[in-house]
Write a protein that holds these residues in place. Structure first.
Motif, PDB file in Angstrom:
ATOM      1  N   GLY A  31     -15.574  29.480  17.087  1.00 42.91           N
ATOM      2  CA  GLY A  31     -16.408  28.132  17.106  1.00 42.91           C
ATOM      3  C   GLY A  31     -15.009  27.438  18.043  1.00 42.91           C
ATOM      4  N   PRO A  32     -15.714  25.910  18.192  1.00 47.31           N
ATOM      5  CA  PRO A  32     -15.325  25.135  18.961  1.00 47.31           C
ATOM      6  C   PRO A  32     -13.161  24.682  19.044  1.00 47.31           C
ATOM      7  N   LEU A  33     -13.002  25.179  18.396  1.00 48.95           N
ATOM      8  CA  LEU A  33     -11.353  24.609  18.322  1.00 48.95           C
ATOM      9  C   LEU A  33     -11.191  26.226  18.894  1.00 48.95           C
ATOM     10  N   ALA A  34     -11.624  27.460  19.091  1.00 49.80           N
ATOM     11  CA  ALA A  34     -11.106  28.453  19.440  1.00 49.80           C
ATOM     12  C   ALA A  34     -11.576  27.950  21.370  1.00 49.80           C
ATOM     13  N   PRO A  35     -10.906  28.999  22.174  1.00 46.80           N
ATOM     14  CA  PRO A  35     -10.526  29.291  23.517  1.00 46.80           C
ATOM     15  C   PRO A  35     -12.013  30.035  23.499  1.00 46.80           C
ATOM     16  N   SER A  36     -12.824  29.693  24.619  1.00 44.04           N
ATOM     17  CA  SER A  36     -14.174  30.156  25.368  1.00 44.04           C
ATOM     18  C   SER A  36     -14.100  31.098  26.402  1.00 44.04           C
ATOM     19  N   ASN A  37     -12.578  31.393  27.114  1.00 39.63           N
ATOM     20  CA  ASN A  37     -12.129  32.366  27.835  1.00 39.63           C
ATOM     21  C   ASN A  37     -11.228  32.556  27.236  1.00 39.63           C
ATOM     22  N   VAL A  38     -10.492  33.607  28.535  1.00 40.67           N
ATOM     23  CA  VAL A  38      -8.677  33.792  28.685  1.00 40.67           C
ATOM     24  C   VAL A  38      -8.314  32.437  29.561  1.00 40.67           C
ATOM     25  N   GLY A  39      -9.025  31.670  30.902  1.00 40.60           N
ATOM     26  CA  GLY A  39      -8.367  30.976  31.104  1.00 40.60           C
ATOM     27  C   GLY A  39      -7.622  29.475  29.734  1.00 40.60           C
ATOM     28  N   GLU A  40      -8.382  29.043  29.262  1.00 43.72           N
ATOM     29  CA  GLU A  40      -8.164  28.479  27.594  1.00 43.72           C
ATOM     30  C   GLU A  40      -7.430  29.016  26.360  1.00 43.72           C
ATOM     31  N   ASP A  41      -7.895  30.034  26.008  1.00 44.86           N
ATOM     32  CA  ASP A  41      -6.335  31.213  24.848  1.00 44.86           C
ATOM     33  C   ASP A  41      -5.455  30.468  26.021  1.00 44.86           C
ATOM     34  N   GLY A  42      -4.952  30.481  26.891  1.00 44.00           N
ATOM     35  CA  GLY A  42      -4.305  30.829  27.711  1.00 44.00           C
ATOM     36  C   GLY A  42      -3.325  29.414  27.549  1.00 44.00           C
ATOM     37  N   LEU A  43      -3.834  28.534  28.366  1.00 37.27           N
ATOM     38  CA  LEU A  43      -3.808  27.553  27.797  1.00 37.27           C
ATOM     39  C   LEU A  43      -3.328  26.996  26.521  1.00 37.27           C
ATOM     40  N   MET A  44      -4.590  27.638  25.622  1.00 36.06           N
ATOM     41  CA  MET A  44      -3.784  26.777  23.919  1.00 36.06           C
ATOM     42  C   MET A  44      -2.708  26.984  23.772  1.00 36.06           C
ATOM     43  N   GLY A  45      -2.039  28.075  23.913  1.00 40.06           N
ATOM     44  CA  GLY A  45      -0.827  29.225  24.410  1.00 40.06           C
ATOM     45  C   GLY A  45       0.067  28.196  24.698  1.00 40.06           C
ATOM     46  N   MET A  46       0.023  28.021  26.097  1.00 40.08           N
ATOM     47  CA  MET A  46       0.876  26.852  26.924  1.00 40.08           C
ATOM     48  C   MET A  46       1.655  25.673  26.466  1.00 40.08           C
ATOM     49  N   TRP A  47       0.435  24.382  26.023  1.00 42.90           N
ATOM     50  CA  TRP A  47       0.428  23.515  25.039  1.00 42.90           C
ATOM     51  C   TRP A  47       1.746  23.830  23.625  1.00 42.90           C
ATOM     52  N   SER A  48       1.354  24.817  23.016  1.00 47.15           N
ATOM     53  CA  SER A  48       1.661  25.002  22.031  1.00 47.15           C
ATOM     54  C   SER A  48       2.990  25.505  22.052  1.00 47.15           C
ATOM     55  N   LEU A  49       3.626  26.305  22.849  1.00 49.05           N
ATOM     56  CA  LEU A  49       5.259  26.369  23.188  1.00 49.05           C
ATOM     57  C   LEU A  49       5.256  25.427  23.951  1.00 49.05           C
ATOM     58  N   TRP A  50       4.631  24.716  24.862  1.00 46.87           N
ATOM     59  CA  TRP A  50       5.618  23.357  25.773  1.00 46.87           C
ATOM     60  C   TRP A  50       6.244  22.292  24.373  1.00 46.87           C
ATOM     61  N   ALA A  51       4.762  21.733  22.659  1.00 45.13           N
ATOM     62  CA  ALA A  51       5.505  21.255  22.340  1.00 45.13           C
ATOM     63  C   ALA A  51       6.257  21.924  20.987  1.00 45.13           C
ATOM     64  N   ALA A  52       7.324  23.368  21.168  1.00 41.19           N
ATOM     65  CA  ALA A  52       7.618  23.734  20.341  1.00 41.19           C
ATOM     66  C   ALA A  52       8.570  23.475  21.376  1.00 41.19           C
ATOM     67  N   THR A  53       8.938  23.393  22.689  1.00 43.22           N
ATOM     68  CA  THR A  53      10.000  24.123  23.987  1.00 43.22           C
ATOM     69  C   THR A  53      10.262  22.210  23.919  1.00 43.22           C
ATOM     70  N   GLU A  54       9.767  21.506  24.601  1.00 40.15           N
ATOM     71  CA  GLU A  54       9.906  20.628  25.105  1.00 40.15           C
ATOM     72  C   GLU A  54      10.219  18.928  23.626  1.00 40.15           C
ATOM     73  N   VAL A  55       9.282  18.998  22.896  1.00 39.57           N
ATOM     74  CA  VAL A  55       9.057  17.878  21.820  1.00 39.57           C
ATOM     75  C   VAL A  55       9.635  18.087  20.680  1.00 39.57           C
ATOM     76  N   GLU A  56       9.980  19.343  20.397  1.00 38.34           N
ATOM     77  CA  GLU A  56       9.861  18.908  18.900  1.00 38.34           C
ATOM     78  C   GLU A  56      11.540  19.014  18.711  1.00 38.34           C
ATOM     79  N   ALA A  57      12.572  19.470  19.142  1.00 40.28           N
ATOM     80  CA  ALA A  57      13.870  18.961  18.662  1.00 40.28           C
ATOM     81  C   ALA A  57      13.732  17.752  18.485  1.00 40.28           C
ATOM     82  N   HIS A  58      13.327  17.117  19.647  1.00 35.39           N
ATOM     83  CA  HIS A  58      13.987  15.572  19.858  1.00 35.39           C
ATOM     84  C   HIS A  58      12.662  14.650  18.639  1.00 35.39           C
ATOM     85  N   SER A  59      11.855  14.752  18.719  1.00 38.10           N
ATOM     86  CA  SER A  59      11.196  14.543  17.715  1.00 38.10           C
ATOM     87  C   SER A  59      11.233  14.590  15.914  1.00 38.10           C
TER      88      SER A  59
END
Length: 209
Positions: A92-120
């Motif tokens: 569905g629309p919440l999922a990646p439609s191609n491998v590029g979107e899959d990579g971006l969704m993984g990137m943003w998830s890891l970014w949130a965990a590494t760059e934001v979560e400890a401080h938030s």
């Protein structure tokens, strides 16, 4: 279509909220097995209360953290990874439609965990201290630039928005950060206005603090 029941171990007042929100967005049935964080409980802990150090739960997740997902024999830990898996499985629309979107969704998830979560999390637990706000100024600027179209990936609301919004939520008390990043503020408010989020949040508010 009949969907197999997934099991989520955790409570709404934990990172399991991320998985519960996504399950509501996807419309998939789930069983919530209450497991409370051990640090939230006072000794002596009643024998019938299952917590993150309970032997029964440690058999499910030897790391002793929530949430954990069970899905047709598959056991997954880590809330952000669980969400990426569920989105890809159900499509569905919440999922990646191609491998590029899959990579971006993984990137943003890891970014949130590494760059934001400890401080938030520091803001959620200790209030908006100057050090935590200063540490988040650069990540908020990055997020601000990433939201010209209102979403993180593919010009639509996806699992990446859920994963990042749930990490950013901990910094909600730092109003000056959101004032300085108006796109982030608008995006965050739009995420929280979604019916699936409200359903999760209403259940969270009914749980003991």
């Amino acid at each position: 279509m009949n969907l197999a029941m997934i099991t989520i171990y955790g409570v709404h007042r934990s990172r399991a909220s991320r998985n519960i929100w996504l399950a509501h967005e996807l419309g998939i049935p789930f069983k919530l097995v209450p497991v409370i964080q051990h640090y939230r409980l006072k000794e002596p802990i009643p024998a019938d209360v299952v917590h993150t150090k309970s032997p029964s739960f440690l058999k499910v997740n030897p790391n002793g953290h929530i949430p954990t997902l069970e899905d047709d024999g598959l056991v997954l830990h880590e809330s952000l990874a669980i969400n990426l898996y569920l989105a890809k499985k159900h499509g569905g629309p919440l999922a990646p439609s191609n491998v590029g979107e899959d990579g971006l969704m993984g990137m943003w998830s890891l970014w949130a965990a590494t760059e934001v979560e400890a401080h938030s999390l520091s803001i959620a637990q200790n209030g908006p201290t100057a050090s935590a706000i200063d540490a988040l100024r650069a990540p908020f600027a990055v997020l601000q630039e990433a939201l010209p179209n209102g979403f993180l990936v593919g010009d639509r609301f996806t699992v990446a928005d859920i994963n990042v919004a749930e990490v950013v939520r901990y910094a909600d008390g730092a109003t000056e950060l959101f004032r300085g990043a108006p796109r982030v503020k608008a995006w965050f408010e739009a995420c929280r206005a979604r019916p699936a989020y409200r359903k999760m949040w209403d259940a969270r508010e009914k749980e003991p603090a």
